[in-house]
Scaffold this active site. Structure first.
Site, mmCIF file in Angstrom:
data_model
loop_
_atom_site.group_PDB
_atom_site.id
_atom_site.type_symbol
_atom_site.label_atom_id
_atom_site.label_comp_id
_atom_site.label_asym_id
_atom_site.label_seq_id
_atom_site.Cartn_x
_atom_site.Cartn_y
_atom_site.Cartn_z
ATOM 1 N N ARG A 141 71.760 37.617 36.966
ATOM 2 C CA ARG A 141 71.214 38.061 38.249
ATOM 3 C C ARG A 141 70.928 39.546 38.329
ATOM 4 O O ARG A 141 70.213 39.982 39.206
ATOM 5 C CB ARG A 141 72.145 37.647 39.399
ATOM 6 C CG ARG A 141 72.256 36.161 39.497
ATOM 7 C CD ARG A 141 72.923 35.695 40.772
ATOM 8 N NE ARG A 141 73.325 34.309 40.564
ATOM 9 C CZ ARG A 141 74.546 33.930 40.252
ATOM 10 N NH1 ARG A 141 75.505 34.809 40.158
ATOM 11 N NH2 ARG A 141 74.821 32.660 40.043
ATOM 12 N N VAL A 142 71.522 40.345 37.458
ATOM 13 C CA VAL A 142 71.257 41.786 37.563
ATOM 14 C C VAL A 142 70.721 42.422 36.287
ATOM 15 O O VAL A 142 70.084 43.459 36.331
ATOM 16 C CB VAL A 142 72.506 42.578 38.028
ATOM 17 C CG1 VAL A 142 72.934 42.186 39.402
ATOM 18 C CG2 VAL A 142 73.639 42.419 37.052
#
Ligand code: ATP
Ligand code: MG
Length: 513
Positions: A369-370
């Site tokens: 997600r990052v």
């Protein structure tokens, strides 16, 4: 009359306060308690008038325990060792300090237990100071966004599920699907980048830990590594405390502005150790008999991973927690908790493993997600095509099994997907540099490998990798590490591929197939 009443009540209040103070003073004088009840891993103590939550308590024979459940009449204590010799009636002393662990450069290259005591043959651990094992996570203001990639050397992760420094990426999968291999490979890939590594083994078989240690030694990584071991045969208290102690050791380096990678192998066993302790301490069981605070136990551990802001030194702590699923059930209690705490997950599929697609990463169920923000520009030029072709391929492959007649375009896509899957395969010991990864993936997604039979792909792969490593280092760095990666660079990379494959005729093998 009125004033009389008032003064009377004040008098009463004063005596009340005085009485409380005297009793309180009496209470503090009782610094010794008695063991009331002993069970494997936890004991109940009575007699203390005052004890702090998480305070370290001293038992006879040098055994320590942590005051965990504090009730009016008794204190539930987690033992940090074997309590076989304890008996009801034994004396327990307060230490007035919380549990801590040694930290410092002296721990690098060492194998220690959950309390930072040496378990290798290197003598006592040299340390600069001791710090509490439980420390608050960095505040929001002290954190910076994840911006630097952490290269794993594994093609499918670096391209599709990129990890950034300071990120928490869960590795989950059934037994024997290659979870530890991915973590260990990633650690070994940090050798040239200088990222320090901490491997925390929780509840593992001694033989499994020995295998990891052996591999790290062979790869000459021990000098930048600490291994923290709380084996499956050790007290559940030690297994519970080990990842917190390991994180404290890692934070010491992070706070000096260095980059650290920590592997928790694995948190399923950590959760089990904590469940065992909680049941022994008679806390109410919740879902799957885990205590109600199991989510908090893991989130306060993983929240300590961070990328610190420049004003705090800019260090980072990247976490790779591992969790074992049963019968592919990623919706079980502990896996779902951890999926929601972390910044993404790498799912390993037993089916892919048995088919020989190794590493057995299920790209469809994995996500980061990052890390995308930290990923090198050059990867972005291949990642989206790669994901798309691969997803289409998986669908088409299932469909084509029914013997459906396929048109040329569909067959073409199927063939390209098959080659991409072949290219993503990687042996356990193989770590691939950024330049090689991007060149080979670009060759596959752009269709340059479509005409090459799958059987001889490893040969083409080796040629392409050699070609890219043979170009001048300065040119290679400018090409793959630059802030820009556009059409010009893409053409240059494809020219390297064309060069590598020019003059090679795979048609003979094609006929033989
Ligand atoms: P456990 O559940 O027992 O902890 P695990 O999921 O951690 O297992 P590993 O111990 O990493 O799995 O790997 C299981 C087996 O698969 C090992 O024998 C390892 O050598 C093999 N293996 C893992 N990855 C690969 C790979 N990429 N190529 C070939 N073999 C692999
Ligand atoms: Mg393992």
């Amino acid at each position: 009359m009125q004033s009389n009443l008032k003064s009377a009540s004040f008098e009463f209040f004063d005596t009340f306060v005085e009485a409380r103070q005297t009793t309180r003073m009496d209470f503090t004088a009782t610094e010794v308690g008695l063991v009331k009840e002993v069970s494997k891993g936890a004991v109940e103590i009575s007699g203390f008038s005052e004890v702090h939550a998480d305070e370290l308590l001293a038992f006879p024979g040098g055994l320590m325990g942590i005051a965990s459940t504090i009730a009016r009449t008794a204190v539930g204590v987690i033992l940090l060792g074997d309590g076989d010799d304890l008996q009801a009636g034994d004396e327990v002393k307060r230490t007035k300090r919380v549990i801590d662990t040694p930290v410092g450069e002296g721990l690098l290259g060492r194998i220690v237990d959950g309390l930072g005591r040496a378990v290798d043959q290197g003598g006592p651990v040299k340390f600069s100071e001791r710090r509490p094992v439980e420390r608050p996570a960095p505040a929001i203001m002290d954190r910076a966004p994840v911006s630097t990639p952490l290269q794993t050397g594994i093609k499918s992760i670096d391209a599709v599920i990129p990890i950034g420094r300071g990120q928490r990426e869960l590795i989950l999968g059934d037994r024997q699907t290659g979870k530890t291999s991915i973590a260990v490979n990633t650690m070994i890939n940090q050798r040239q980048d200088g990222v320090l590594c901490i491997y925390c083994a929780i509840g593992q078989r001694a033989s499994a830990v020995a295998r990891v240690v052996d591999e790290l030694k062979k790869s000459d990584l021990m000098k930048q590594t600490i291994i923290v071991v709380a084996g499956g045969d050790e007290a559940p208290g030690l297994q519970f405390i080990a990842p917190y102690a390991a994180t404290t050791m890692a934070e010491y380096f992070m706070e000096q502005g260095r980059d650290v990678l920590i592997v928790y192998d694995d948190l399923t066993r950590h959760a089990r150790a904590y469940r065992e302790l909680s049941l022994l301490l008679r806390r109410p069981p919740g879902r799957e008999a885990y205590p109600g605070d199991i989510f908090y136990v893991h989130s306060r551990l993983l929240e300590r991973s961070a990328h610190l802001s420049a004003s705090r030194g800019g260090g980072s702590l990247t976490a790779l927690p591992i969790v074992e699923t049963q019968a592919k059930n990623i919706a079980a209690y502990i896996p779902t908790n951890l999926i929601s705490i972390t910044d993404g997950q790498i799912y390993l599929s037993p089916e892919l493993f048995s088919k020989g697609v190794l590493p057995a990463i299920d790209i469809g169920l994995s996500v980061s997600r990052v890390g995308g923000d930290a990923q090198r520009r050059a990867y972005r030029a291949v990642a989206s095509d790669l994901k798309l072709y691969y997803a289409q391929f998986e669908e088409l492959e299932t469909f084509s099994r029914f013997g459906a007649r396929l048109d040329d375009e569909t067959r073409g896509r199927l063939e390209r997907g098959r080659r991409i899957r072949e290219i993503l395969k990687q042996s356990e010991k193989d770590r691939i540099s950024v330049a090689e990864q991007i060149t080979i993936l670009m060759a596959a997604t752009s269709g340059r490998l479509d005409a090459i039979p799958v059987k001889v792909l490893p040969d083409a792969d080796a040629r392409i990798r050699r070609a890219v490593m043979n170009i001048e280092a300065r040119r290679r760095n400018a090409l793959f590490d630059g802030a820009e990666f556009g059409d010009k660079q893409k053409t240059e990379v494809l020219a390297i591929v064309a060069d590598a494959l020019s003059g090679v005729d795979y048609s003979v093998e094609k006929d033989a197939l």
